[in-house]
Design a protein around this motif. Structure first.
Motif, mmCIF file in Angstrom:
data_model
loop_
_atom_site.group_PDB
_atom_site.id
_atom_site.type_symbol
_atom_site.label_atom_id
_atom_site.label_comp_id
_atom_site.label_asym_id
_atom_site.label_seq_id
_atom_site.Cartn_x
_atom_site.Cartn_y
_atom_site.Cartn_z
ATOM 1 N N UNK A 43 0.810 -1.224 0.000
ATOM 2 C CA UNK A 43 0.000 0.000 0.000
ATOM 3 C C UNK A 43 0.843 1.273 0.000
ATOM 4 N N UNK A 44 0.293 2.285 -0.636
ATOM 5 C CA UNK A 44 0.896 3.611 -0.652
ATOM 6 C C UNK A 44 0.286 4.453 0.470
ATOM 7 N N UNK A 45 0.924 5.571 0.833
ATOM 8 C CA UNK A 45 0.363 6.435 1.889
ATOM 9 C C UNK A 45 -1.080 6.834 1.583
ATOM 10 N N UNK A 46 -1.911 6.831 2.615
ATOM 11 C CA UNK A 46 -3.317 7.203 2.460
ATOM 12 C C UNK A 46 -4.211 6.082 1.987
ATOM 13 N N UNK A 47 -3.686 4.860 1.926
ATOM 14 C CA UNK A 47 -4.439 3.752 1.363
ATOM 15 C C UNK A 47 -5.691 3.409 2.162
ATOM 16 N N UNK A 48 -5.721 3.718 3.458
ATOM 17 C CA UNK A 48 -6.828 3.273 4.314
ATOM 18 C C UNK A 48 -8.000 4.246 4.342
ATOM 19 N N UNK A 49 -7.971 5.252 3.498
ATOM 20 C CA UNK A 49 -8.999 6.283 3.550
ATOM 21 C C UNK A 49 -10.419 5.782 3.377
ATOM 22 N N UNK A 50 -10.609 4.777 2.513
ATOM 23 C CA UNK A 50 -11.960 4.276 2.233
ATOM 24 C C UNK A 50 -12.234 2.922 2.874
ATOM 25 N N UNK A 51 -11.361 2.499 3.780
ATOM 26 C CA UNK A 51 -11.516 1.190 4.420
ATOM 27 C C UNK A 51 -12.302 1.352 5.721
ATOM 28 N N UNK A 52 -13.255 0.451 5.943
ATOM 29 C CA UNK A 52 -14.063 0.476 7.161
ATOM 30 C C UNK A 52 -13.808 -0.780 7.974
#
Length: 221
Positions: A51-60
């Motif tokens: 993963x690249x930075x910011x990858x978890x933005x849309x993960x719940x």
């Protein structure tokens, strides 16, 4: 993430892509095929990307729960699973790699615990790494996100071997697994997993039951 058709049971996972409903569905689809039509043989997971930075933005949390359940289902299939790590391997790629029975790394591969915000991602990859290698090997990776190179991963027991070209190794594993019953392989896998938690006395009953099952199958018409 892509899944191969029936007759060529393989899964290609790109760990640079965050987990998504499509990612979960790809794993579940392969599990369905394995359970419906494969008694012997292999599931081969080709794992690469981190993963690249910011990858978890849309993960719940809900999506993460579905993903972890899908990985766990793959981990318990009634057939042998083999994973090949290429390049940096993190995120969904690392999860599936650590859930495979046999793991191969292509020269130069690294296992990467991804960062999310100001810390590493606390998913079940950390659990599997600690169970399989022990915490002493993993502190820098788990706490700081320091990549684990392939040679260190072999020494820690996370990877079985490092190769330049995996095709010959995969062919050998496929040939060996062709004569192995999927259900029997799953029983052996569970005995191995239980060994880390159970005493000899606690494990003895399960092993004797498996021995009895094997003897009965040997004399069955």
């Amino acid at each position: 993430m892509t899944a191969a058709g029936v007759g060529d049971l393989a899964l290609h996972v790109d760990g640079s892509e965050p987990v998504s409903p499509a990612t979960v569905e790809a794993v579940l689809r392969v599990c369905d095929r394995a359970e419906d039509g494969y008694v012997t043989g292999l599931l081969t997971v080709h794992a690469s990307g981190a993963p690249q930075p910011g990858w978890a933005g849309d993960v719940s949390v809900g999506l993460t729960t579905k993903w972890e359940r899908a990985v766990r289902r793959m981990e318990r299939l009634n057939l042998v699973t083999v994973a090949v790590a290429t390049g940096d391997c993190g995120g969904t790629a690392l999860d599936l790699l650590l859930a495979a029975d046999i793991r191969i790394a292509v020269t130069g591969a690294r296992l990467v615990v991804p960062l999310s915000g100001d810390a590493t991602w606390p998913g079940m990859a950390l659990y599997r790494m600690a169970r399989q290698a022990g915490t002493a090997w993993l502190r820098r990776a788990a706490l700081l996100g320091t990549p684990i190179d392939a040679e260190t991963a072999v020494a820690a027991g996370l990877i079985g071997e490092v190769v330049d070209r995996p095709e010959q190794t995969l062919a050998g594993i496929a040939a060996a697994s062709a004569a192995v019953s999927g259900k029997e392989a799953a029983i052996r896998r569970q005995l191995l997993l239980d060994a880390g938690e159970h005493s000899f006395e606690e494990a003895l009953g399960s092993h004797l039951a498996a021995c009895d099952r094997t003897l009965r199958r040997a004399v069955a018409p």
